[in-house]
Design an enzyme around this catalytic site. Structure first.
Site, PDB file in Angstrom:
ATOM      1  N   HIS A 188     -29.395   2.858  53.032  1.00 52.96           N
ATOM      2  CA  HIS A 188     -27.964   2.556  52.925  1.00 52.96           C
ATOM      3  C   HIS A 188     -27.702   1.088  53.270  1.00 52.96           C
ATOM      4  CE1 HIS A 188     -23.571   3.334  53.466  1.00 52.96           C
ATOM      5  NE2 HIS A 188     -23.698   2.400  54.396  1.00 52.96           N
ATOM      6  N   GLU A 189     -28.228   0.663  54.408  1.00 50.06           N
ATOM      7  CA  GLU A 189     -28.013  -0.719  54.835  1.00 50.06           C
ATOM      8  C   GLU A 189     -28.707  -1.705  53.899  1.00 50.06           C
ATOM      9  OE1 GLU A 189     -25.833  -1.360  56.958  1.00 50.06           O
ATOM     10  OE2 GLU A 189     -25.571   0.674  57.740  1.00 50.06           O
ATOM     11  N   HIS A 194     -26.324  -2.758  51.206  1.00 50.57           N
ATOM     12  CA  HIS A 194     -25.448  -3.846  51.640  1.00 50.57           C
ATOM     13  C   HIS A 194     -26.210  -5.172  51.659  1.00 50.57           C
ATOM     14  CE1 HIS A 194     -22.207  -1.166  52.627  1.00 50.57           C
ATOM     15  NE2 HIS A 194     -22.834  -0.578  53.631  1.00 50.57           N
TER      16      HIS A 194
END
Length: 343
Positions: A17-18, A21
């Protein structure tokens, strides 16, 4: 061992997920100050270029720190110096990467096990399906307007909409589509109400078919998450039905203890299926338009794009702070429930 697997699986999903980003930030020339796994004090870390990579004490969550809350920083490479569309892509990157990971997992799962098509193998005697003329060989296409791609879709809809007294089903026979109104009935004493159609055998669709049905499986898990949220808000489910990190670890441990005696393949598939649930759930939940979540930040960015000027930072900050506080309260309640379930 199950607890270790749970932590590793959850950590991998959070890192992915990170990473969404992080990669979108790099693509848009945004400086990333810190990339971390976990919360709390830093255990180990290393500075690589402009980014400090680290692992923190509590293996719950993670962060990709880009200085997005420092609204006064308009220096080159800062988050807030970029266009609204660049910032939107960075914020959306995390949840989108979760859904991409869910798709990858689904492709592997379907490639190994196959899927169950929506072709009716048998119609139960005395059922509504029999009364409405549905026959073995018919292909179910829709239920109450929702498309059906796999038998799982049908099971999910009837499970999460069990309060409904009838279902409008569209089915195909010899290239023609027909509609039937099916009412769940108790066919045998002690059974739950059934509409009366029985699934056939699983099919393996091959490489490209697995990629296609992997998308359908992701859609299934998105519907699963949305349906569960709807049940929560309509009172069909309660806060005690929610699970946080403690509950997740406990469930993964139970799955491990059940699947491990069946061999490595069964264990791998069980963990893969649970991983799909986790990453799809994380992706959908983070896209909800709630303060402090990625979806909440996207709402403010969409407003900025429409208004062509930013929402006053102090007002946005207050909304996100209030949302974060409520989120922490919810997490505390969920964690308390998880701990109580252990005893």
């Amino acid at each position: 061992m199950g607890i270790i697997i749970a932590i590793l699986l959850f950590s991998f999903i959070v890192i992915f997920h990170e990473l969404g980003h992080f990669l979108m930030a790099k693509k848009n020339g945004i400086r990333v100050n810190e990339f971390s796994l976990g919360l709390g004090p830093t255990l180990i870390g290393r500075q690589i270029g402009e980014t400090f990579f680290c692992i923190k004490l509590f293996p719950i969550g993670g962060a990709c720190m880009m200085g997005e809350d420092d609204v006064d920083d308009m220096s080159p490479g800062s988050f807030n110096s970029k266009s609204v569309w660049a910032r939107m892509s960075v914020i959306a990157g995390g949840p989108v990467f979760n859904l991409i990971l869910a798709w990858i997992f689904c492709v592997i799962l379907i490639g190994m096990t196959g899927y169950t098509p929506t072709t009716v193998a048998e119609v139960l005697e005395g059922s509504s399906a029999q009364e409405q003329g549905i026959q073995a060989g018919d292909v179910l296409k829709e239920i109450n307007g929702r498309n059906l791609y796999m038998w799982d879709d049908l099971n999910l809809y009837t499970l999460t909409h069990s309060a409904e007294t009838s279902y409008e089903v569209v089915y195909e026979r010899d290239g023609e589509e027909y509609t039937a109104l099916l009412e769940p009935k108790v066919l045998e004493e002690g059974q739950s109400p059934l509409i009366g159609v029985v699934a056939g055998e699983q099919e393996k669709p091959g490489i490209f078919g697995s990629m296609q049905y992997g998308l359908y499986k992701v859609k299934y898990w998105i519907n699963y998450t949305v349906d569960c949220l709807r049940m929560l808000f309509t009172g069909q489910a309660g806060l005690r039905d929610l699970s946080g990190p403690v509950g997740i670890v406990d469930v993964v441990n139970d799955v491990y203890e059940t699947a491990a005696p069946e061999g490595a393949r069964v264990l791998f598939l069980s963990m893969l299926n649970f991983g799909i649930l986790l990453t799809a759930n994380l992706g959908v939940m983070n896209l909800l338009p709630l303060p402090a979540l990625d979806g909440g930040r996207l709402v403010f960015l969409i407003l900025e794009a429409v208004r062509r000027k930013r929402v006053p930072p102090e007002k946005e900050g207050m909304v996100h702070f209030a949302g974060f506080a409520l989120l922490m309260v919810l997490m505390a309640v969920v964690m308390f429930n998880d701990i109580m379930k252990l005893f």
